[in-house]
Design a protein around this motif. Structure first.
Motif, PDB file in Angstrom:
ATOM      1  N   PHE A 151      -2.887  47.283 164.235  1.00 45.44           N
ATOM      2  CA  PHE A 151      -3.083  47.786 162.875  1.00 45.44           C
ATOM      3  C   PHE A 151      -4.554  48.100 162.598  1.00 45.44           C
ATOM      4  O   PHE A 151      -4.847  48.896 161.713  1.00 45.44           O
ATOM      5  CB  PHE A 151      -2.553  46.778 161.857  1.00 45.44           C
ATOM      6  N   ILE A 152      -5.458  47.485 163.339  1.00 43.84           N
ATOM      7  CA  ILE A 152      -6.869  47.856 163.220  1.00 43.84           C
ATOM      8  C   ILE A 152      -7.064  49.270 163.756  1.00 43.84           C
ATOM      9  O   ILE A 152      -7.755  50.099 163.146  1.00 43.84           O
ATOM     10  CB  ILE A 152      -7.761  46.854 163.968  1.00 43.84           C
ATOM     11  N   LEU A 265       4.781  51.833 159.307  1.00 45.72           N
ATOM     12  CA  LEU A 265       5.962  51.565 160.128  1.00 45.72           C
ATOM     13  C   LEU A 265       5.805  52.120 161.535  1.00 45.72           C
ATOM     14  O   LEU A 265       6.273  51.514 162.509  1.00 45.72           O
ATOM     15  CB  LEU A 265       7.201  52.151 159.458  1.00 45.72           C
ATOM     16  N   LEU A 266       5.140  53.266 161.663  1.00 43.00           N
ATOM     17  CA  LEU A 266       4.897  53.798 163.003  1.00 43.00           C
ATOM     18  C   LEU A 266       4.013  52.851 163.806  1.00 43.00           C
ATOM     19  O   LEU A 266       4.264  52.598 164.989  1.00 43.00           O
ATOM     20  CB  LEU A 266       4.244  55.180 162.917  1.00 43.00           C
ATOM     21  N   ALA A 267       2.976  52.306 163.164  1.00 46.96           N
ATOM     22  CA  ALA A 267       2.108  51.343 163.842  1.00 46.96           C
ATOM     23  C   ALA A 267       2.890  50.098 164.248  1.00 46.96           C
ATOM     24  O   ALA A 267       2.713  49.566 165.353  1.00 46.96           O
ATOM     25  CB  ALA A 267       0.939  50.970 162.939  1.00 46.96           C
ATOM     26  N   TRP A 285       9.925  43.432 161.300  1.00 48.41           N
ATOM     27  CA  TRP A 285       9.523  44.685 160.654  1.00 48.41           C
ATOM     28  C   TRP A 285      10.731  45.567 160.346  1.00 48.41           C
ATOM     29  O   TRP A 285      10.599  46.625 159.725  1.00 48.41           O
ATOM     30  CB  TRP A 285       8.514  45.425 161.528  1.00 48.41           C
ATOM     31  N   CYS A 286      11.921  45.121 160.751  1.00 49.49           N
ATOM     32  CA  CYS A 286      13.137  45.833 160.346  1.00 49.49           C
ATOM     33  C   CYS A 286      13.314  45.772 158.828  1.00 49.49           C
ATOM     34  O   CYS A 286      13.963  46.655 158.243  1.00 49.49           O
ATOM     35  CB  CYS A 286      14.354  45.252 161.048  1.00 49.49           C
ATOM     36  N   LEU A 348      10.651  59.828 163.141  1.00 46.97           N
ATOM     37  CA  LEU A 348      11.364  59.954 161.877  1.00 46.97           C
ATOM     38  C   LEU A 348      10.688  59.180 160.754  1.00 46.97           C
ATOM     39  O   LEU A 348      10.589  59.655 159.623  1.00 46.97           O
ATOM     40  CB  LEU A 348      12.804  59.472 162.048  1.00 46.97           C
ATOM     41  N   VAL A 349      10.189  57.975 161.057  1.00 50.07           N
ATOM     42  CA  VAL A 349       9.574  57.171 160.000  1.00 50.07           C
ATOM     43  C   VAL A 349       8.237  57.748 159.566  1.00 50.07           C
ATOM     44  O   VAL A 349       7.720  57.395 158.506  1.00 50.07           O
ATOM     45  CB  VAL A 349       9.381  55.707 160.440  1.00 50.07           C
ATOM     46  N   LEU A 350       7.660  58.633 160.376  1.00 52.35           N
ATOM     47  CA  LEU A 350       6.387  59.243 159.989  1.00 52.35           C
ATOM     48  C   LEU A 350       6.586  60.452 159.091  1.00 52.35           C
ATOM     49  O   LEU A 350       5.755  60.753 158.231  1.00 52.35           O
ATOM     50  CB  LEU A 350       5.600  59.657 161.238  1.00 52.35           C
ATOM     51  N   LEU A 351       7.698  61.155 159.284  1.00 58.01           N
ATOM     52  CA  LEU A 351       7.923  62.407 158.568  1.00 58.01           C
ATOM     53  C   LEU A 351       8.688  62.153 157.274  1.00 58.01           C
ATOM     54  O   LEU A 351       9.625  61.364 157.254  1.00 58.01           O
ATOM     55  CB  LEU A 351       8.721  63.374 159.449  1.00 58.01           C
ATOM     56  N   PRO A 352       8.310  62.831 156.188  1.00 59.80           N
ATOM     57  CA  PRO A 352       9.099  62.728 154.960  1.00 59.80           C
ATOM     58  C   PRO A 352      10.510  63.245 155.201  1.00 59.80           C
ATOM     59  O   PRO A 352      10.732  64.112 156.035  1.00 59.80           O
ATOM     60  CB  PRO A 352       8.343  63.618 153.963  1.00 59.80           C
TER      61      PRO A 352
END
Length: 373
Positions: A151-152, A265-267, A285-286, A348-352
């Motif tokens: 996350f850093i 979420l991507l990270a 993280w689910c 998918l979690v990155l894109l609106p």
């Protein structure tokens, strides 16, 4: 609560001046695997009788599940009344990663809450997106269990340089404190133990839901080597490229929430995929993943993901001894549901969501609505 017993043993080693990385406990002969700073935090576990300690972990993790849901709603812009939050918590406890975290007495929920609290917090009253010290808690989380250090990198990649440098300072502080209080254990950990991934456990067993576990089982090889490291490096590079190339949409998404839920979420998914070992209980993280899918009007996908995280398919497969390495092809998806899902959802979690007309919001009282804005 085998992991609780390990934490207690770490605290006892610190309090008594014993060898922090020389003991094993429980019938599974589990060793200490966290940095010395974490062992300092475990000293209070020695102050309670074992039954009271287990009860504390049980109640604490249940409360942390509710807190993780609250923070997930804050991340994604969902609004939940207290009754809805309680009901969602009761359901979330049956998600396999959350359930196993409670069964093992783990600290996954605490770390996820610490990270999400830091990434989503704002300045009181002024609602500034970057209050003083933001990022420090992310660094502290990395100092406890190392994997949150991804996350850093996420903060650097998304242009939040001040938060990233603050996180680095937080991580460095944990290393320094551990070195000052436990110099011998610190030298042992940072020069030797940190490279001994085998101390954590066997990478090929079904408990390991990382890319390495998936590839080891598919190739029937205990040590997949380049067959794992190259896909892991490619996954990390692809995630970094997605974060860099989609920074304008990320900035736009961050205009309505303190942190971009897609990037966070991507990270998280990338961390779980590329880590050498990601036990199934690491996948707490689910919870924010499900919150994101609900917030973006994807109820069918959210239901499917919830079913996958409650099905426990890999526990139903034969996995005594080395049977994990001899699974037939048709059992492989059942043995690795979490990494396969993460690979499918990573972009998918990155894109609106397409044709989104506004995220649906559950009813909220005026007081809860004001706190969620």
């Amino acid at each position: 609560m085998a992991d609780t017993l390990v934490y207690r043993a770490e605290g006892e080693a610190v309090a008594s001046g014993g060898d922090l990385y020389g003991f094993t406990v429980t019938e599974w002969e589990l060793p200490a695997t966290y940095p010395p700073f974490a062992a300092l935090l475990f000293v209070p576990t020695t102050w309670l009788p074992l039954p009271a300690l287990k009860l504390t972990f049980l109640l604490g993790n249940t409360a942390l599940c509710a807190l993780l849901l609250h923070l997930s709603c804050r991340l994604t812009g969902l609004r939940l009344r207290a009754p809805h939050l309680c009901a969602a918590t009761a359901l979330a406890l049956w998600l396999e990663p959350v359930f196993q975290t409670i069964v093992f007495g783990q600290i996954n929920l605490a770390l996820a809450c610490l990270i999400l609290w830091d990434l989503t917090r704002t300045q009181p009253r002024t609602r500034r997106r970057n209050p003083p010290g933001k990022g420090f808690a992310v660094g502290v989380a990395a100092g406890i269990k190392l994997t949150p250090a991804v996350f850093i990198a996420y903060l650097f990649l998304t242009g939040r340089v001040r938060e990233a440098t603050t996180a680095l300072a937080g991580f460095a502080s944990t290393v320094l404190l551990g070195a000052l209080v436990l110099p011998g254990a610190s030298a042992d950990f940072w020069t030797r133990r940190v490279f001994e991934t085998g101390r954590v456990g066997k990478a090929w067993i079904v408990d390991n839901q990382s890319l390495q576990g998936l590839i080891a089982r598919v190739t029937h090889t205990a040590d997949p080597g380049l067959a794992w490291s190259l896909p892991a490096a490619a996954t990390a590079a692809a995630a970094a490229a997605l974060l860099l190339t989609r920074r304008p949409p990320i900035a736009a998404a961050a205009a309505t929430t303190p942190a971009n839920p897609h990037g966070v979420l991507l990270a998280a998914l990338t961390t779980l995929l590329i880590s050498p070992i990601s036990w199934s209980h690491h996948w707490v993280w689910c919870v924010p993943l499900l919150a994101l899918l609900v917030a973006e009007g994807r109820p069918r996908l959210a239901a499917a993901v919830a079913v996958l995280f409650t099905a426990r398919t890999f526990w139903l497969l034969p996995h005594q001894g080395d049977l994990d390495l001899r699974l037939p092809w048709w059992q492989q998806p059942l043995a690795s549901p979490y990494p396969l899902l993460a690979l499918a959802l990573a972009a998918l979690v990155l894109l609106p969501p397409p044709l989104r007309g506004g995220a649906p919001q559950l009813p909220a009282s005026s007081s809860s609505a004001s706190t969620m804005r």
